[in-house]
Design a protein around this motif. Structure first.
Motif, PDB file in Angstrom:
ATOM      1  N   ALA A  30       5.064  -6.749  12.861  1.00 40.10           N
ATOM      2  CA  ALA A  30       5.290  -7.706  13.946  1.00 40.10           C
ATOM      3  C   ALA A  30       4.053  -7.774  14.827  1.00 40.10           C
ATOM      4  O   ALA A  30       3.216  -6.867  14.832  1.00 40.10           O
ATOM      5  N   CYS A  31       3.952  -8.861  15.594  1.00 43.60           N
ATOM      6  CA  CYS A  31       2.840  -9.043  16.522  1.00 43.60           C
ATOM      7  C   CYS A  31       3.381  -9.283  17.930  1.00 43.60           C
ATOM      8  O   CYS A  31       4.381  -9.991  18.104  1.00 43.60           O
ATOM      9  N   GLY A  88       7.269 -11.464  12.214  1.00 41.97           N
ATOM     10  CA  GLY A  88       7.602 -12.141  13.449  1.00 41.97           C
ATOM     11  C   GLY A  88       6.547 -11.960  14.516  1.00 41.97           C
ATOM     12  O   GLY A  88       5.710 -11.059  14.455  1.00 41.97           O
ATOM     13  N   ILE A  89       6.599 -12.846  15.510  1.00 37.75           N
ATOM     14  CA  ILE A  89       5.661 -12.832  16.631  1.00 37.75           C
ATOM     15  C   ILE A  89       6.449 -12.885  17.934  1.00 37.75           C
ATOM     16  O   ILE A  89       7.366 -13.699  18.081  1.00 37.75           O
ATOM     17  N   LEU A  90       6.082 -12.023  18.867  1.00 38.38           N
ATOM     18  CA  LEU A  90       6.562 -12.100  20.238  1.00 38.38           C
ATOM     19  C   LEU A  90       5.405 -12.610  21.069  1.00 38.38           C
ATOM     20  O   LEU A  90       4.317 -12.032  21.040  1.00 38.38           O
ATOM     21  N   ILE A  91       5.614 -13.697  21.825  1.00 37.51           N
ATOM     22  CA  ILE A  91       4.494 -14.284  22.557  1.00 37.51           C
ATOM     23  C   ILE A  91       4.878 -14.690  23.966  1.00 37.51           C
ATOM     24  O   ILE A  91       5.923 -15.308  24.191  1.00 37.51           O
ATOM     25  N   ALA A  92       4.035 -14.294  24.914  1.00 38.85           N
ATOM     26  CA  ALA A  92       4.094 -14.802  26.284  1.00 38.85           C
ATOM     27  C   ALA A  92       2.948 -15.802  26.383  1.00 38.85           C
ATOM     28  O   ALA A  92       1.793 -15.423  26.585  1.00 38.85           O
ATOM     29  N   ALA A  93       3.242 -17.059  26.194  1.00 42.18           N
ATOM     30  CA  ALA A  93       2.206 -18.078  26.028  1.00 42.18           C
ATOM     31  C   ALA A  93       1.495 -18.421  27.328  1.00 42.18           C
ATOM     32  O   ALA A  93       2.119 -18.572  28.375  1.00 42.18           O
ATOM     33  N   GLY A 110       6.926 -18.728   7.503  1.00 44.54           N
ATOM     34  CA  GLY A 110       8.060 -17.825   7.355  1.00 44.54           C
ATOM     35  C   GLY A 110       8.230 -16.809   8.462  1.00 44.54           C
ATOM     36  O   GLY A 110       9.063 -15.905   8.362  1.00 44.54           O
ATOM     37  N   LEU A 111       7.458 -16.926   9.554  1.00 42.36           N
ATOM     38  CA  LEU A 111       7.555 -15.976  10.648  1.00 42.36           C
ATOM     39  C   LEU A 111       8.606 -16.408  11.672  1.00 42.36           C
ATOM     40  O   LEU A 111       8.778 -17.607  11.933  1.00 42.36           O
ATOM     41  N   LEU A 112       9.285 -15.438  12.255  1.00 41.91           N
ATOM     42  CA  LEU A 112      10.168 -15.657  13.394  1.00 41.91           C
ATOM     43  C   LEU A 112       9.303 -15.608  14.643  1.00 41.91           C
ATOM     44  O   LEU A 112       8.530 -14.670  14.830  1.00 41.91           O
ATOM     45  N   ILE A 290      11.586  -6.895  19.419  1.00 46.30           N
ATOM     46  CA  ILE A 290      11.294  -6.115  18.209  1.00 46.30           C
ATOM     47  C   ILE A 290      12.567  -5.919  17.387  1.00 46.30           C
ATOM     48  O   ILE A 290      12.553  -6.046  16.150  1.00 46.30           O
ATOM     49  N   GLU A 291      13.677  -5.638  18.059  1.00 43.85           N
ATOM     50  CA  GLU A 291      14.955  -5.501  17.351  1.00 43.85           C
ATOM     51  C   GLU A 291      15.294  -6.780  16.598  1.00 43.85           C
ATOM     52  O   GLU A 291      15.771  -6.744  15.458  1.00 43.85           O
ATOM     53  N   ALA A 292      15.034  -7.928  17.236  1.00 42.55           N
ATOM     54  CA  ALA A 292      15.356  -9.214  16.615  1.00 42.55           C
ATOM     55  C   ALA A 292      14.487  -9.467  15.383  1.00 42.55           C
ATOM     56  O   ALA A 292      14.970  -9.988  14.372  1.00 42.55           O
ATOM     57  N   ILE A 293      13.203  -9.114  15.453  1.00 40.56           N
ATOM     58  CA  ILE A 293      12.324  -9.295  14.295  1.00 40.56           C
ATOM     59  C   ILE A 293      12.758  -8.401  13.146  1.00 40.56           C
ATOM     60  O   ILE A 293      12.793  -8.820  11.986  1.00 40.56           O
ATOM     61  N   LYS A 294      13.121  -7.156  13.454  1.00 42.82           N
ATOM     62  CA  LYS A 294      13.589  -6.234  12.417  1.00 42.82           C
ATOM     63  C   LYS A 294      14.860  -6.774  11.753  1.00 42.82           C
ATOM     64  O   LYS A 294      15.006  -6.746  10.518  1.00 42.82           O
ATOM     65  N   LYS A 295      15.780  -7.278  12.577  1.00 45.09           N
ATOM     66  CA  LYS A 295      17.031  -7.819  12.029  1.00 45.09           C
ATOM     67  C   LYS A 295      16.756  -9.050  11.177  1.00 45.09           C
ATOM     68  O   LYS A 295      17.365  -9.241  10.110  1.00 45.09           O
ATOM     69  N   PHE A 296      15.833  -9.887  11.617  1.00 53.59           N
ATOM     70  CA  PHE A 296      15.458 -11.075  10.848  1.00 53.59           C
ATOM     71  C   PHE A 296      14.854 -10.676   9.508  1.00 53.59           C
ATOM     72  O   PHE A 296      15.151 -11.286   8.472  1.00 53.59           O
ATOM     73  N   ALA A 297      14.019  -9.651   9.519  1.00 53.75           N
ATOM     74  CA  ALA A 297      13.410  -9.177   8.273  1.00 53.75           C
ATOM     75  C   ALA A 297      14.452  -8.644   7.307  1.00 53.75           C
ATOM     76  O   ALA A 297      14.358  -8.840   6.090  1.00 53.75           O
ATOM     77  N   ASP A 298      15.460  -7.979   7.851  1.00 59.48           N
ATOM     78  CA  ASP A 298      16.483  -7.359   7.007  1.00 59.48           C
ATOM     79  C   ASP A 298      17.550  -8.333   6.525  1.00 59.48           C
ATOM     80  O   ASP A 298      18.049  -8.219   5.409  1.00 59.48           O
ATOM     81  N   THR A 299      17.910  -9.304   7.397  1.00 61.87           N
ATOM     82  CA  THR A 299      19.072 -10.152   7.094  1.00 61.87           C
ATOM     83  C   THR A 299      18.788 -11.651   7.113  1.00 61.87           C
ATOM     84  O   THR A 299      19.613 -12.436   6.646  1.00 61.87           O
TER      85      THR A 299
END
Length: 341
Positions: A30-31, A88-93, A110-112, A290-299
């Protein structure tokens, strides 16, 4: 299959380890992309992301602009995240409009993409937003300022120390929220500076830092030396404004309100530098991301917003030791227990 996953697969096979169909924790990267790496708010956000990534076994890479408003660095960071095969990416733009095309490119790969703190413009450009209710944060400090002034509010002289000329959504929401809370018609709620209330002395930008706050305050004092209410985008800008006022002996004549709730900011409330601040919770935003990216990767499942809102609300509370009638708040002691940075 992305190159990073393929490489991990080949490595596992070379060691004689069976590779299952879903990505394992070691394969999830993740980023985190923030506006700066110096503002305590984003420092705490990074800490929250790193701690949760370590807990979940997610490989995290962090990027930040050189200053608040450094859009180009954020574009380059997204390119790197795509090339690295992040999930996935977490961004404060920094520029919530200009970044949308780059976000779409990441999503197509394909990134969240989750916006943290600052909604994109439009907000739907991100897959989700984890943020403070920034409009409410502004309303709280606006209502508190009006109630504190009482009858004097009708003759107030108000200055706004905003973020950047591009007017990112977080800037607009806090600014317009303050006006609504104070009893000012903001006109177009999506735009800063079009209002015509005679109490508004003017707006200036701070880049969200102390030096910018000092310069912007000096500029507004030149417009009207009798200014007596200041709304600041964040606490570093508020401290800069206070220093500018102190330099001309006006620090006791101006009511300063802000947003953030970092430990230095709460201390400034205790010391009377800031009258009240709306406290937000960046560590929670990042760890949930981060939890959301992990869940997206898994499910493959994407996060859902808070019921009744178009984003996931991570909470806000007004911190002051001078409560005002009709405005819900917590005291400095409670704010200190919840602060960060």
């Amino acid at each position: 299959m992305k190159k990073s996953v393929l490489a991990a697969t080949l490595g596992a096979l070379a060691l004689g380890v069976a590779f299952c169909g879903s990505a394992s924790a070691a394969d999830v990267s993740a980023c985190l992309i923030t506006k700066t790496d110096t503002n305590p708010f984003f420092v705490k956000m990074k800490e929250g992301a790193e701690a949760k990534a370590k807990e979940l076994g997610v490989d995290l890479k962090s990027y930040a602009g050189k200053v608040d408003g450094d859009h180009d660095s954020q574009v380059a960071a997204i390119e790197s995240c795509i090339a690295d095969g992040a999930k996935g990416i977490l961004i404060a733009a920094s520029d919530t409009k200009a970044i949308v095309d780059q976000v779409k490119k990441a999503q197509d790969a394909g990134l969240l993409v989750i916006a943290l703190d600052t909604p994109l413009d439009p907000a739907t450009a991100a897959d989700a937003t984890f943020a403070t209710d920034n409009l409410l944060a502004g309303k709280l400090i606006g209502a508190w300022a009006a109630a504190t002034l009482g009858d004097k509010a009708k003759d107030a002289k108000i200055g706004f120390l905003d973020l950047t000329p591009s007017q990112p959504t977080v800037d607009v929401l806090r600014d317009q929220g303050f006006m609504i809370g104070f009893g000012i018609d903001p006109k177009d709620p999506n735009k800063i500076g079009d209002e015509d209330d005679a109490r508004i002395v003017g707006h200036d930008v701070t880049n969200g830092n102390e030096e910018g706050g000092r310069t912007a305050m000096e500029n507004l004092l030149q417009k009207d030396p009798d200014i007596n209410v200041i709304h600041t985008i964040n606490e570093p800008a508020a401290v800069g404004a206070y220093e500018a006022l102190k330099a001309v002996g006006k620090e006791k004549d101006v009511l300063i309100v802000s947003v953030d709730g970092g430990c230095p900011g709460v201390k400034s409330v205790a010391e009377g530098v800031i009258g009240a601040t709306s406290q937000q919770y960046p560590l929670l935003m990042a760890s949930l991301g981060i939890e959301a990216i992990k869940k997206f990767a898994d499910t493959g499942e994407k996060p859902k917003p808070t019921e009744g809102k178009d984003f996931f609300d991570t909470g806000v509370a007004l911190v002051t030791d001078k409560p005002a009638a009709g405005v819900e708040s917590i005291d400095v002691k409670t704010g200190t227990d919840k602060c960060w940075g």
